[in-house]
Scaffold this motif. Sequence first.
Motif, PDB file in Angstrom:
ATOM      1  N   PRO A 133       0.810  -1.223   0.000  1.00  0.00           N
ATOM      2  CA  PRO A 133       0.000   0.000   0.000  1.00  0.00           C
ATOM      3  C   PRO A 133       0.843   1.273   0.000  1.00  0.00           C
ATOM      4  CG  PRO A 133       0.129  -0.859   2.214  1.00  0.00           C
ATOM      5  CD  PRO A 133       0.919  -1.806   1.352  1.00  0.00           C
ATOM      6  N   PHE A 134       2.165   1.133   0.017  1.00  0.00           N
ATOM      7  CA  PHE A 134       3.054   2.285   0.142  1.00  0.00           C
ATOM      8  C   PHE A 134       3.538   2.760  -1.226  1.00  0.00           C
ATOM      9  CE2 PHE A 134       3.737  -0.505   3.870  1.00  0.00           C
ATOM     10  CZ  PHE A 134       3.139   0.307   4.835  1.00  0.00           C
ATOM     11  N   GLU A 135       3.939   4.022  -1.259  1.00  0.00           N
ATOM     12  CA  GLU A 135       4.458   4.578  -2.506  1.00  0.00           C
ATOM     13  C   GLU A 135       5.913   4.200  -2.743  1.00  0.00           C
ATOM     14  OE1 GLU A 135       3.832   8.751  -2.697  1.00  0.00           O
ATOM     15  OE2 GLU A 135       1.641   8.596  -2.751  1.00  0.00           O
ATOM     16  N   SER A 136       6.579   3.684  -1.715  1.00  0.00           N
ATOM     17  CA  SER A 136       7.954   3.189  -1.837  1.00  0.00           C
ATOM     18  C   SER A 136       8.074   1.917  -1.020  1.00  0.00           C
ATOM     19  CB  SER A 136       8.973   4.218  -1.351  1.00  0.00           C
ATOM     20  OG  SER A 136       8.930   5.385  -2.138  1.00  0.00           O
ATOM     21  N   ASP A 137       8.814   0.959  -1.561  1.00  0.00           N
ATOM     22  CA  ASP A 137       8.979  -0.303  -0.833  1.00  0.00           C
ATOM     23  C   ASP A 137      10.218  -1.012  -1.370  1.00  0.00           C
ATOM     24  OD1 ASP A 137       8.503  -2.370   0.943  1.00  0.00           O
ATOM     25  OD2 ASP A 137       6.351  -2.434   0.500  1.00  0.00           O
ATOM     26  N   MET A 138      10.640  -2.060  -0.609  1.00  0.00           N
ATOM     27  CA  MET A 138      11.813  -2.842  -0.967  1.00  0.00           C
ATOM     28  C   MET A 138      11.371  -4.221  -1.433  1.00  0.00           C
ATOM     29  SD  MET A 138      14.440  -0.826  -0.175  1.00  0.00           S
ATOM     30  CE  MET A 138      15.843  -1.896   0.084  1.00  0.00           C
ATOM     31  N   LEU A 139      12.010  -4.718  -2.489  1.00  0.00           N
ATOM     32  CA  LEU A 139      11.741  -6.074  -2.945  1.00  0.00           C
ATOM     33  C   LEU A 139      12.574  -7.043  -2.101  1.00  0.00           C
ATOM     34  CD1 LEU A 139      11.715  -5.674  -6.828  1.00  0.00           C
ATOM     35  CD2 LEU A 139       9.788  -5.626  -5.244  1.00  0.00           C
ATOM     36  N   PRO A 140      11.933  -8.015  -1.455  1.00  0.00           N
ATOM     37  CA  PRO A 140      12.686  -8.910  -0.550  1.00  0.00           C
ATOM     38  C   PRO A 140      13.252 -10.120  -1.290  1.00  0.00           C
ATOM     39  CG  PRO A 140      10.347  -9.355  -0.369  1.00  0.00           C
ATOM     40  CD  PRO A 140      10.490  -8.256  -1.389  1.00  0.00           C
ATOM     41  N   ASP A 141      14.139 -10.836  -0.586  1.00  0.00           N
ATOM     42  CA  ASP A 141      14.651 -12.138  -1.023  1.00  0.00           C
ATOM     43  C   ASP A 141      15.324 -12.076  -2.389  1.00  0.00           C
ATOM     44  OD1 ASP A 141      13.505 -13.173   1.326  1.00  0.00           O
ATOM     45  OD2 ASP A 141      11.599 -13.561   0.298  1.00  0.00           O
ATOM     46  N   LEU A 142      16.224 -11.110  -2.556  1.00  0.00           N
ATOM     47  CA  LEU A 142      16.965 -10.989  -3.813  1.00  0.00           C
ATOM     48  C   LEU A 142      18.410 -11.429  -3.600  1.00  0.00           C
ATOM     49  CD1 LEU A 142      15.685  -7.555  -5.172  1.00  0.00           C
ATOM     50  CD2 LEU A 142      14.691  -9.834  -5.461  1.00  0.00           C
ATOM     51  N   ASP A 143      19.014 -11.910  -4.662  1.00  0.00           N
ATOM     52  CA  ASP A 143      20.414 -12.327  -4.620  1.00  0.00           C
ATOM     53  C   ASP A 143      21.311 -11.140  -4.951  1.00  0.00           C
ATOM     54  OD1 ASP A 143      19.620 -14.925  -4.080  1.00  0.00           O
ATOM     55  OD2 ASP A 143      19.544 -15.471  -6.217  1.00  0.00           O
ATOM     56  N   PRO A 144      22.473 -11.045  -4.305  1.00  0.00           N
ATOM     57  CA  PRO A 144      23.395  -9.941  -4.616  1.00  0.00           C
ATOM     58  C   PRO A 144      23.997 -10.088  -6.007  1.00  0.00           C
ATOM     59  CG  PRO A 144      24.420 -11.472  -3.101  1.00  0.00           C
ATOM     60  CD  PRO A 144      23.004 -11.917  -3.248  1.00  0.00           C
ATOM     61  N   ARG A 145      24.318  -8.920  -6.606  1.00  0.00           N
ATOM     62  CA  ARG A 145      24.954  -8.865  -7.923  1.00  0.00           C
ATOM     63  C   ARG A 145      24.186  -9.672  -8.964  1.00  0.00           C
ATOM     64  NH1 ARG A 145      28.643  -9.695  -4.072  1.00  0.00           N
ATOM     65  NH2 ARG A 145      28.755 -11.927  -4.524  1.00  0.00           N
ATOM     66  N   THR A 146      22.843  -9.521  -8.959  1.00  0.00           N
ATOM     67  CA  THR A 146      21.956 -10.236  -9.884  1.00  0.00           C
ATOM     68  C   THR A 146      20.990  -9.233 -10.519  1.00  0.00           C
ATOM     69  OG1 THR A 146      22.081 -12.205  -8.476  1.00  0.00           O
ATOM     70  CG2 THR A 146      20.326 -12.140 -10.121  1.00  0.00           C
ATOM     71  N   THR A 147      20.701  -9.412 -11.806  1.00  0.00           N
ATOM     72  CA  THR A 147      19.800  -8.513 -12.522  1.00  0.00           C
ATOM     73  C   THR A 147      18.372  -9.024 -12.422  1.00  0.00           C
ATOM     74  OG1 THR A 147      21.553  -7.881 -14.058  1.00  0.00           O
ATOM     75  CG2 THR A 147      19.284  -7.425 -14.733  1.00  0.00           C
ATOM     76  N   TYR A 148      17.480  -8.147 -11.952  1.00  0.00           N
ATOM     77  CA  TYR A 148      16.053  -8.458 -11.842  1.00  0.00           C
ATOM     78  C   TYR A 148      15.252  -7.501 -12.722  1.00  0.00           C
ATOM     79  CZ  TYR A 148      16.914 -11.510  -7.821  1.00  0.00           C
ATOM     80  OH  TYR A 148      17.340 -12.520  -7.006  1.00  0.00           O
ATOM     81  N   CYS A 149      14.134  -8.011 -13.264  1.00  0.00           N
ATOM     82  CA  CYS A 149      13.190  -7.195 -14.023  1.00  0.00           C
ATOM     83  C   CYS A 149      11.869  -7.140 -13.252  1.00  0.00           C
ATOM     84  CB  CYS A 149      12.962  -7.761 -15.422  1.00  0.00           C
ATOM     85  SG  CYS A 149      14.456  -7.819 -16.443  1.00  0.00           S
ATOM     86  N   LEU A 150      11.174  -6.022 -13.334  1.00  0.00           N
ATOM     87  CA  LEU A 150       9.913  -5.874 -12.610  1.00  0.00           C
ATOM     88  C   LEU A 150       8.957  -4.965 -13.361  1.00  0.00           C
ATOM     89  CD1 LEU A 150      10.270  -3.250  -9.818  1.00  0.00           C
ATOM     90  CD2 LEU A 150      12.248  -3.931 -11.116  1.00  0.00           C
ATOM     91  N   GLN A 151       7.670  -5.131 -13.088  1.00  0.00           N
ATOM     92  CA  GLN A 151       6.602  -4.276 -13.599  1.00  0.00           C
ATOM     93  C   GLN A 151       5.511  -4.191 -12.543  1.00  0.00           C
ATOM     94  OE1 GLN A 151       4.863  -7.899 -16.414  1.00  0.00           O
ATOM     95  NE2 GLN A 151       4.798  -5.832 -17.156  1.00  0.00           N
ATOM     96  N   ALA A 152       4.695  -3.135 -12.616  1.00  0.00           N
ATOM     97  CA  ALA A 152       3.711  -2.893 -11.561  1.00  0.00           C
ATOM     98  C   ALA A 152       2.411  -2.383 -12.155  1.00  0.00           C
ATOM     99  CB  ALA A 152       4.253  -1.902 -10.533  1.00  0.00           C
TER     100      ALA A 152
END
Length: 350
Positions: A191-210
Amino acid sequence: MSVHTHTKNTKTLFYYYILPWLKNVHEIFSLVFPVLGAVPKPENVRMNSVNLKNILEWELAPLPYENVTFTAQSMSYTGVFEDVCKNIVLRQCDFSHLAKYGDHTLRIWMETEGGHSDWVNVTFHPVEDTVIGPPNLQVKPVSSSLHVHFSFPKIENEPETWTLKDYYGSWEYKVLYWKRGTSQKLEMVTPFESDMLPDLDPRTTYCLQAQGLVPALNKSGLWSQPICETTADDGKTPVWVIAVMLLASLVAVLLVVLCSFSVLWYLYRQARYVFFPGYSLPKLLKEVGRALLCSDNGKCRLGSALELRGNRSSSPLVSKFLVGRKHVYPLLCCSLPSAQHSALHTLSAR
């Protein structure tokens, strides 16, 4: 010819000739106009609304005449229709000024040189009927996670700080994210305008959409375009880096210790030279000194010539200088103890 016969011929002419002709003319006009003498109405009238940007659009079949214009109106709260777009040639009209809540009645007609069509009415509720567009995303790596900030464009004719979220009682963001090159997607709702994506691996490329969600209306918005970002380090230093840093530290400490020791040794030798200067008698004087015979009680005397001759350790050079002993004494008096001074003084007096 009687009047009855003339009337009969006239009826026959009307029913068999004139009436079929009129029917044909009516069919021809019916192909052009829905009702004889009427202008056709605009077709496929619809409201295209995205993020409360409300555009009324319509279509029109080809007509055999030109100079066609349109007039679009909206009903005010007093029940009176007011012109929004008048005598326009475009096939769209902007209704973004409408109040965001409540139902609105809109209508449009077409005008030609020969008249105008009937009105076509449309009912529109901005908040409920508008399409929620994709949110804007700003993604920044923070350690081994990604920080996502959501935002929407400014709403027209409203305060600058207002966004689409301010018009709904409940609001959430749905995020899909995945490792680039894989098909498995993870989901997060916030519900927030800013948030952190959890459970990510370091030095890894992620793609996202909302997309935006309105739970109270069971309404979902359009998906944003995918954005890819690489996570940073997780703050844990690798073992090999720790080993290299430890080795470098040991080498640095060793160099500092060696340099400090060298500096201290150099200062010590300089201080010793200044405060405790060392000296060395010439070899000749050392030989003469050994020619002196000292007893156990500390009394020293100069050996006789026979004793000196018997002392094989005495060099010929010493014997030569003992003959000229008056020249030896001044040199020895400065470096020998007092007992030896007396012996040399006696030697020089003889």
